[in-house]
Design an enzyme around this catalytic site. Structure first.
Site: not given
Ligand code: IDC
Length: 351
Positions: A176, A268
């Site tokens: 991302e 995702e």
């Molecule tokens: C979240 C994880 C969380 C972590 C956070 C930061 O669930 O445990 O602390 O990232 O790294 C994304 C990202 C993905 C995110 C997810 C949910 O690719 O890494 O995971 N998310 O927030 N993009 C949109 C949502």
């Protein structure tokens, strides 16, 4: 057994006639009635190739892959076991496992050797179960993928070299990108792709879009940035991410518009908020799934872990207890919902 033998035989006959069985695109085009143990998505569909704006199997037929993303390997590697991946392949009927390798936040950069070895291992585990392995270079903070370009070259060179003989890999080279323009992402992709292709010339490569994989929408831009200035490489797709409770009409229509013009893979998504937590919006998530089914856009859901958030499919404690993994008993509501939608063939006709 993934597919009843009668379905397989019928499918093989239809495939010979250039027809498909309709319901489950990724599993509907068997190459030959080789026996149920070989009737896996990867065996049936073989090496994938981008064809126009779609993803095609080894016969040039558009397919849709559906599956799950791991959580960050630095946190939830214990959720990826023989038992859990047996369940993902055999009970959920997933086509693809996304292996989410964070670069920062305690990920790859802290132990390149250890994390690379774990990714090798997970690729083998997915392969043994007949799934596609989508290797996700999970850059996130910082959002400019160029920050990790040298690391990405090192990592993907080894991965691509080691697995060059396999036909079930996909590379997601920038999870991302955020706080960075499309032209900088494009420049990153054009520097990394030749390095990967030197080892694995035929593996499809997925490129993250600006605004956290939103095709630019979260940056107040849109897909025309990409449409008007595509990455100069073949056999690539662009990624789109959404979280149904946060991302409404503007995002849905961007996905709809963009997928008519460029190859899009949803590497995702969640049924909840962008935090991966909070209430599920299954109605809106279903609208996305309907769109993706109709247009054969492949998708991967976040995430196959027992994190406390609503978007982690397993209830907390499942992974430490090593299961149980199958059925709906260990699942949170989002898990029950998404398992159903991976298992159940689409109602949309293919082709
Ligand atoms: C979240 C994880 C969380 C972590 C956070 C930061 O669930 O445990 O602390 O990232 O790294 C994304 C990202 C993905 C995110 C997810 C949910 O690719 O890494 O995971 N998310 O927030 N993009 C949109 C949502």
């Amino acid at each position: 057994m993934r597919t009843p033998l009668s379905t397989l035989l019928a499918g093989a006959l239809l495939a010979g006639l250039g027809l498909t069985l309709g319901p489950s695109p990724a599993t509907a085009t068997p190459s030959a009635p080789t026996g149920s143990e070989n009737a896996t998505p990867a065996a049936i569909n073989g090496r994938l190739k981008v064809c126009g704006v779609k993803l095609c199997n080894q016969y040039g037929k558009p397919i849709q892959l559906r599956g799950m993303s791991s959580h960050g390997l630095q946190w939830y590697s214990q959720c990826l076991t023989d038992g859990s991946l047996d369940a993902l392949a055999g009970d959920w009927n997933a086509d693809v496992l996304r292996i989410s390798l964070y670069v920062q936040e305690g990920g790859y950069e802290t132990d390149p050797r250890g994390f690379t070895d774990r990714v090798h291992e997970l690729i083998e585990m997915a392969t043994a179960r007949g799934m596609y392995a989508l290797v996700d270079w999970h850059q996130l903070t910082p959002g400019d993928p160029n920050h990790n370009l040298e690391r990405a070259k090192t990592f993907f060179t080894e991965i691509a070299q080691r697995h060059r003989g396999k036909t079930n890999l996909l590379y997601d080279i920038a999870n991302e990108p955020n706080g960075v323009s499309w032209s900088r992402i494009k420049s990153y992709a054009e520097q990394l792709i030749p390095v990967v292709r030197a080892q694995a010339p035929d593996t499809p490569i997925l490129v993250g879009t600006h605004g956290w994989g939103s095709l630019g929408i979260s940056d107040g831009r849109d897909e025309t940035d990409v449409v008007n200035d595509p990455v100069r490489a073949s056999n690539i797709m662009y990624t789109f991410h959404f979280y149904a409770a946060s991302h409404g009409e503007e995002y849905l229509s961007a996905l709809d518009r963009a997928s008519d013009r460029i190859p899009v893979f949803v590497t995702e998504f969640g049924t909840q908020e962008a935090s991966g937590d909070g209430p599920n919006d299954f109605d809106r998530a279903q609208r996305y799934l309907d769109l993706m089914g109709r247009k054969q856009i492949s998708w991967v859901n976040w995430n196959f872990s027992d994190d406390h958030r609503t978007g982690a499919v397993f209830t907390t404690g499942t992974c430490d207890a090593n299961g149980p993994w199958t059925g709906t008993a260990p699942l949170k509501p989002a898990g029950v919902w998404i398992r159903d939608r991976i298992r159940t063939p689409d109602s949309f006709p293919t082709g």
